[in-house]
Design a protein around this motif. Structure first.
Motif, mmCIF file in Angstrom:
data_model
loop_
_atom_site.group_PDB
_atom_site.id
_atom_site.type_symbol
_atom_site.label_atom_id
_atom_site.label_comp_id
_atom_site.label_asym_id
_atom_site.label_seq_id
_atom_site.Cartn_x
_atom_site.Cartn_y
_atom_site.Cartn_z
ATOM 1 N N PRO A 704 0.818 -1.249 0.026
ATOM 2 C CA PRO A 704 -0.050 0.008 -0.145
ATOM 3 C C PRO A 704 0.805 1.170 -0.070
ATOM 4 O O PRO A 704 1.969 1.360 0.484
ATOM 5 C CB PRO A 704 -0.861 -0.030 1.383
ATOM 6 N N VAL A 705 0.158 2.361 -0.479
ATOM 7 C CA VAL A 705 1.043 3.596 -0.561
ATOM 8 C C VAL A 705 0.878 4.136 0.876
ATOM 9 O O VAL A 705 -0.223 3.983 1.691
ATOM 10 C CB VAL A 705 0.359 4.519 -1.604
ATOM 11 N N ALA A 706 2.032 4.742 1.418
ATOM 12 C CA ALA A 706 2.162 5.220 2.639
ATOM 13 C C ALA A 706 1.232 6.433 2.919
ATOM 14 O O ALA A 706 0.720 6.987 2.142
ATOM 15 C CB ALA A 706 3.566 5.777 2.931
ATOM 16 N N LYS A 707 0.445 6.272 4.054
ATOM 17 C CA LYS A 707 -0.822 7.126 4.413
ATOM 18 C C LYS A 707 -0.136 8.637 4.867
ATOM 19 O O LYS A 707 -0.959 9.511 5.093
ATOM 20 C CB LYS A 707 -1.815 6.591 5.365
ATOM 21 N N HIS A 708 1.199 8.486 5.488
ATOM 22 C CA HIS A 708 1.678 9.519 6.139
ATOM 23 C C HIS A 708 2.674 10.113 5.333
ATOM 24 O O HIS A 708 3.446 9.591 4.588
ATOM 25 C CB HIS A 708 2.273 9.095 7.635
ATOM 26 N N GLN A 709 3.074 11.446 5.591
ATOM 27 C CA GLN A 709 3.884 12.341 4.815
ATOM 28 C C GLN A 709 5.277 11.762 4.936
ATOM 29 O O GLN A 709 5.584 11.615 6.369
ATOM 30 C CB GLN A 709 3.594 13.875 5.027
ATOM 31 N N ALA A 710 6.227 11.976 4.215
ATOM 32 C CA ALA A 710 7.464 11.333 4.247
ATOM 33 C C ALA A 710 8.233 12.857 4.807
ATOM 34 O O ALA A 710 8.075 13.782 4.585
ATOM 35 C CB ALA A 710 8.217 10.870 3.105
ATOM 36 N N VAL A 711 9.610 12.483 5.366
ATOM 37 C CA VAL A 711 10.352 13.543 5.974
ATOM 38 C C VAL A 711 11.855 13.289 5.240
ATOM 39 O O VAL A 711 12.396 12.324 4.936
ATOM 40 C CB VAL A 711 10.450 13.291 7.357
ATOM 41 N N GLU A 712 12.304 14.334 4.803
ATOM 42 C CA GLU A 712 13.614 14.298 4.045
ATOM 43 C C GLU A 712 14.630 15.107 5.089
ATOM 44 O O GLU A 712 14.410 16.099 5.598
ATOM 45 C CB GLU A 712 13.540 14.927 2.749
ATOM 46 N N ARG A 713 15.767 14.463 5.161
ATOM 47 C CA ARG A 713 16.816 15.096 6.148
ATOM 48 C C ARG A 713 18.165 14.988 5.126
ATOM 49 O O ARG A 713 18.521 14.045 4.552
ATOM 50 C CB ARG A 713 17.006 14.297 7.347
ATOM 51 N N ASP A 714 18.953 16.047 5.041
ATOM 52 C CA ASP A 714 20.445 15.943 4.492
ATOM 53 C C ASP A 714 21.413 15.980 5.544
ATOM 54 O O ASP A 714 21.370 16.483 6.314
ATOM 55 C CB ASP A 714 20.359 17.331 3.747
ATOM 56 N N ILE A 715 22.229 15.000 5.142
ATOM 57 C CA ILE A 715 23.641 14.898 5.857
ATOM 58 C C ILE A 715 24.806 15.054 4.909
ATOM 59 O O ILE A 715 24.594 14.670 3.819
ATOM 60 C CB ILE A 715 23.566 13.754 6.944
ATOM 61 N N ALA A 716 25.741 15.627 5.425
ATOM 62 C CA ALA A 716 27.045 15.614 4.717
ATOM 63 C C ALA A 716 28.292 15.289 5.536
ATOM 64 O O ALA A 716 28.477 15.553 6.691
ATOM 65 C CB ALA A 716 27.487 17.231 4.337
ATOM 66 N N VAL A 717 28.881 14.325 5.096
ATOM 67 C CA VAL A 717 29.966 13.867 5.614
ATOM 68 C C VAL A 717 31.250 13.783 5.000
ATOM 69 O O VAL A 717 31.479 14.015 3.828
ATOM 70 C CB VAL A 717 29.718 12.163 5.956
ATOM 71 N N LEU A 718 32.392 13.673 5.829
ATOM 72 C CA LEU A 718 33.929 13.806 5.286
ATOM 73 C C LEU A 718 34.309 12.508 5.164
ATOM 74 O O LEU A 718 34.275 11.894 6.221
ATOM 75 C CB LEU A 718 34.549 14.950 5.991
ATOM 76 N N VAL A 719 34.910 11.891 4.059
ATOM 77 C CA VAL A 719 35.510 10.616 4.036
ATOM 78 C C VAL A 719 36.717 10.821 3.054
ATOM 79 O O VAL A 719 36.876 11.793 2.340
ATOM 80 C CB VAL A 719 34.395 9.828 3.280
ATOM 81 N N THR A 720 37.469 9.621 3.210
ATOM 82 C CA THR A 720 38.639 9.864 2.062
ATOM 83 C C THR A 720 38.124 9.386 0.524
ATOM 84 O O THR A 720 37.274 9.091 0.438
ATOM 85 C CB THR A 720 39.727 8.692 2.780
ATOM 86 N N GLU A 721 39.321 9.939 -0.199
ATOM 87 C CA GLU A 721 38.886 9.674 -1.464
ATOM 88 C C GLU A 721 38.629 8.300 -1.833
ATOM 89 O O GLU A 721 37.883 7.879 -2.987
ATOM 90 C CB GLU A 721 40.144 10.160 -2.385
ATOM 91 N N SER A 722 39.050 7.331 -1.211
ATOM 92 C CA SER A 722 39.126 5.899 -1.522
ATOM 93 C C SER A 722 37.663 5.266 -1.329
ATOM 94 O O SER A 722 37.160 4.210 -1.554
ATOM 95 C CB SER A 722 39.822 5.074 -0.831
ATOM 96 N N VAL A 723 36.918 5.993 -0.538
ATOM 97 C CA VAL A 723 35.385 5.666 -0.278
ATOM 98 C C VAL A 723 34.531 5.782 -1.405
ATOM 99 O O VAL A 723 34.527 6.714 -2.271
ATOM 100 C CB VAL A 723 34.760 6.533 0.810
ATOM 101 N N THR A 724 33.784 4.741 -1.905
ATOM 102 C CA THR A 724 32.911 4.855 -3.218
ATOM 103 C C THR A 724 31.665 5.102 -2.948
ATOM 104 O O THR A 724 31.185 4.821 -1.943
ATOM 105 C CB THR A 724 33.146 3.427 -3.880
ATOM 106 N N HIS A 725 30.860 5.329 -3.980
ATOM 107 C CA HIS A 725 29.349 5.569 -3.799
ATOM 108 C C HIS A 725 28.662 4.303 -3.269
ATOM 109 O O HIS A 725 27.873 4.369 -2.636
ATOM 110 C CB HIS A 725 28.873 6.280 -5.220
ATOM 111 N N ALA A 726 29.140 3.377 -3.932
ATOM 112 C CA ALA A 726 28.619 1.843 -3.439
ATOM 113 C C ALA A 726 28.672 1.759 -2.065
ATOM 114 O O ALA A 726 27.715 1.088 -1.240
ATOM 115 C CB ALA A 726 28.973 0.806 -4.457
ATOM 116 N N ALA A 727 30.030 1.884 -1.573
ATOM 117 C CA ALA A 727 30.324 1.892 -0.104
ATOM 118 C C ALA A 727 29.494 2.650 0.730
ATOM 119 O O ALA A 727 28.789 2.157 1.892
ATOM 120 C CB ALA A 727 31.911 2.032 0.042
#
Length: 805
Positions: A704-727
């Motif tokens: 079923p489609v959610a009956k309640h409104q979704a919430v969005e939150r943005d976070i920004a993190v610092l990682v090394t260059e070796s960290v991939t999008h998949a990881a």
């Protein structure tokens, strides 16, 4: 093979109409490709003789002719042809005649009228006006003995039909009018007129010295000298007409005679100028570096794979293909040497194609010409030469070096009935083979045939079965319904069809291409890293010598082809099979031992992302565009990507595609080395995937489609260059959010130009948008904060990330 019906009926005249005869030949395996009348319809055109021709009083280019057309009185006809003169006989269209239809399809009606004030009671015709040829240089001049007043259709035998047969390579015995007549006689039972070859009266005993040095090239060589011939004699009109109706133009009398016998009995021959031969003739294989100027004007270089006829000074002819210019007959020729030989088919096959031309002689010899009739056919040629050109014949010289041995072929009647699919008796089989003139002996349920010298195609039992089938008649085969059960094959819901993959790629803007499975060996080394591709034993072209192990080479060729023709934007794909060495594969109905043949789908894109439009600036495709197309193709399944190496792709812009933990292909940009080698202004982006993996799809699960409104939150993190999008995404999805995390997407990547502002050397900032929701109730601030902290904690623990200030 083209020939006139009238010539065929001189040898065998069955009680069949033209259409019935064509149907009979076609159903017997001699496909009649076209039936064409010799002349278009026209009426009231007769033979006429010009009795008087005077200048038109009112026109410089017209003449007023008095013509006898057998009407009792001379006709007054105005004519503008330059060759209109007294004494010649020409076609005359009488008043009321209908000439062949013009471009509008309507016939042209001849009426009595006036031309520049002078009455014209008909029309004198050219060959072009009667649609007999394209010659429009003047009136069609007829023979002096043409009967005045006779209908021109009867005089020129125009109520005839041209048959064009499309013969398969095994029907060499049917490459002549007599050979086809022999087939018609067998098929219809109509009597066959056997040709007679009476010996020519011999006036000379001298022979031309001939040596057969290569019996594996030439098995039999027959010839004779004919002296004091008139090479300027005119070819009889009946022979000119028959040659023209076989598609051969008249050249000179001697050439026409040679061609005529070739069409008549399937025997190519050659006539040398005897006085131009130095010493004797040697039939041998060529020697490297030897050159020969041919009758067609080309100069060719031979080697030890090509047969030649040479004299004591030079090469004079390409064996079985074409004569040389040095010994060609001319107007000054007085003495000739007539040659007919048996050339082994395998020694002639493919030789003319080495020099980019083909001949009627080569076409016949490489399929097999009767070795038992060389002397008889020379007798026929000699008699025609004496009748047309005069002369005196020398003694026949017949040298036999090595002839094919006729190997008996056994036909099992039970086997024939099983293969043909209808009950057959031994008597039926024997009758069919005897009608074809095949000598046979009968045994208990078997027939043994010794093939005659003109049947090179009868080698195994199946050849005799085919002969029985076509003589009995393919239309006599019973209609038998299949007995096996027919079960519908239903595709699993978790699998889509290959056509669905094609439609998906077409929806993404790609166009399908279909290419050969055999490719250049260079492509395999360069683009597939395959040092030992599967080689073809008999490639159709030297540059298509191996089987492909990748589709990328074919697509790159298609791309290059389009770019060379000024295409600006190319998006192509192919769905096809590749061929890989695999010792574990065994022979089955669908596999070949040692060869794995999986299906793959590959695509290549070049140029702009979008077609030209006003709403977006022009932007070239890059790695991420192709990666997005791969993701769209695999959806709803989600693949992951990891850096990889591929021989055809850029080392730093190539990724391996992984689905459910299994590598299924690659996506990447073309390697700079190959981009430069193929002279491409920009680097195309490509992908190649295993088709079996692409065909898989998840079974739809509804919720079923959610009956309640979704919430969005943005976070920004610092990682090394070796960290991939998949990881990063794997860590986010692994966070313990109690089912509240419904989605996450990376929306920003930031790398500072220099370290500072809280970012260390070799670090980057990744910003992720989290989508949170619950099926039970609206989320509280505490739940939202707990879920975000769970994601952050997971990133810290798994990737060593830290929140960006």
């Amino acid at each position: 093979m083209q020939f006139p019906e009238s010539w065929l009926r001189e040898f065998c005249n069955p009680l069949l109409t033209t259409e019935q005869l064509a149907e009979t030949l076609t159903m017997a395996g001699l496909e009649v490709e076209e039936l064409k009348p010799v002349a278009p319809p026209f009426t009231k055109i007769v033979v006429g003789e010009i009795k008087e021709a005077v200048q038109h009083p009112n026109a410089d280019r017209l003449r007023v002719c008095q013509v006898d057309a057998g009407q009792g009185a001379l006709l007054n006809i105005v004519c503008g042809a330059p060759n209109a003169r007294v004494g010649i006989k020409v076609p005359v269209a009488l008043a009321g005649a209908e000439l062949p239809p013009g471009e509008d399809g309507k016939p042209f009606l001849i009426k009595v009228g006036k031309l520049r004030g002078v009455e014209s009671q008909g029309m004198l015709c050219s060959a072009r006006e009667l649609k007999l040829s394209e010659d429009h240089g003047g009136l069609l001049e007829l023979a002096a003995d043409a009967p005045v007043g006779q209908d021109i259709r009867a005089y020129l035998n125009l109520d005839d039909t041209l048959f064009t047969l499309k013969l398969t390579p095994n029907l060499a015995h049917a490459l002549s009018v007599y050979g086809i007549a022999r087939e018609v006689s067998a098929l219809t039972g109509a009597p066959l007129k056997q040709p007679a070859f009476p010996p020519t009266a011999v006036k000379y005993q001298d022979r031309l010295p001939v040596r057969i040095s290569a019996p594996d090239l030439c098995g039999r060589f027959s010839g004779r000298i004919v002296r004091n011939v008139d090479t300027q004699a005119a070819t009889p009109q009946w022979m000119v007409d028959r040659l023209a109706r076989c598609g051969q133009r008249s050249v000179t009398a001697l050439v026409d005679i040679s061609n005529y016998v070739m069409f008549e009995f399937g025997r190519p021959s050659h006539i040398f100028d005897l006085d131009k031969i130095h010493g004797g003739l040697d039939v041998r294989w060529g020697q490297a570096g030897e050159q020969l100027k041919l009758l067609n004007g080309n100069t060719v270089t031979v080697d030890d794979k090509v047969g030649v006829i040479a004299d004591d000074a030079q090469v004079e002819s390409l064996a079985g293909i074409m004569g040389g210019d040095a010994t060609a007959v001319s107007d000054d020729t007085k003495n000739v040497y007539v040659e007919a030989a048996f050339w082994w088919p395998q020694s002639i096959a493919g030789r003319s194609r080495r020099y980019n031309f083909s001949t009627d002689a080569g076409h016949r010899f490489e399929r097999g010409v009767d070795p038992g009739q060389t002397v008889e056919h020379i007798e026929r040629i000699t008699q025609l030469i004496l009748d047309i050109c005069g002369g005196e014949a020398g003694v026949m010289d017949d040298q036999i070096a090595h002839l094919p041995a006729a190997a008996p072929v056994v036909l099992r009647v039970a086997r024939a009935a099983k293969v043909i699919g209808m009950p057959l008796t031994q008597a039926q089989c024997a009758e069919a083979l005897r009608r074809l003139g095949l000598p046979l002996t009968e045994g208990e349920g078997t027939l043994t045939v010794v093939p005659p010298s003109y049947r090179f195609d009868l080698q195994i039992e199946e050849d005799l079965i085919e002969e029985v089938a076509r003589l009995v008649g393919y239309n006599q085969l019973p209609t038998t319904p299949p007995l096996a059960p027919i079960t519908a094959r239903i595709r699993a819901e978790s699998q889509r069809s290959a056509f669905a993959v094609r439609r998906a790629l077409a929806a993404l803007g790609y166009q399908e291409t279909i290419n050969f499975s055999f490719v250049e060996e260079r492509w395999e080394r360069e683009l597939a890293g395959n040092a030992e591709p599967i080689k073809l034993l008999n490639p159709i072209a030297s540059q298509m010598s191996v089987m492909r192990s990748s589709l990328l080479g074919s697509l790159l060729q298609v791309l290059k082809f389009n770019l060379d023709r000024k295409a600006q934007r190319v998006r192509v794909f192919e769905l096809g099979r590749v061929f890989l060495r695999d010792a574990s594969v065994r022979d089955t109905d669908t596999t070949v031992a040692g060869v794995h043949q999986p299906m793959r789908v590959a695509g290549m894109t070049y140029g702009s992302v979008d077609a030209p439009q006003w709403g977006r600036k022009d932007q070239g495709v890059d790695f991420f565009d192709a990666k997005g197309d791969v993701e769209a193709l695999l959806a709803p399944l989600q693949a992951s990507f990891e850096p990889a190496q591929h021989p055809a792709m850029h080392p730093g812009r190539c990724a391996r595609v992984i689905l459910d933990g299994k590598a299924i292909g690659f996506v990447g940009e073309l390697h700079p080395q190959w981009r430069q080698g193929y002279d491409l202004a920009h680097a195309p982006v490509m992908f190649e995937l295993e088709l079996d993996a692409v065909l898989q799809r998840a079974v739809p699960a509804f919720r079923p489609v959610a009956k309640h409104q979704a919430v969005e939150r943005d976070i920004a993190v610092l990682v090394t260059e070796s960290v991939t999008h998949a990881a990063l995404m794997a860590a986010v999805q692994a966070a313990p959010t109690n089912g509240l995390l419904r989605g996450a997407v990376l929306f920003d990547v930031y790398r500072p130009k220099q370290a500072g502002g809280g970012m260390g050397e070799g670090e980057k900032s990744l910003a992720v948008r989290l989508t949170l929701n619950s099926d039970e109730a609206t989320l509280t601030d505490e739940q939202i904060e707990a879920a975000v902290q769970a994601v952050v904690g997971q990133l810290v623990d798994q990737l060593g990330a830290r929140l960006r200030a």
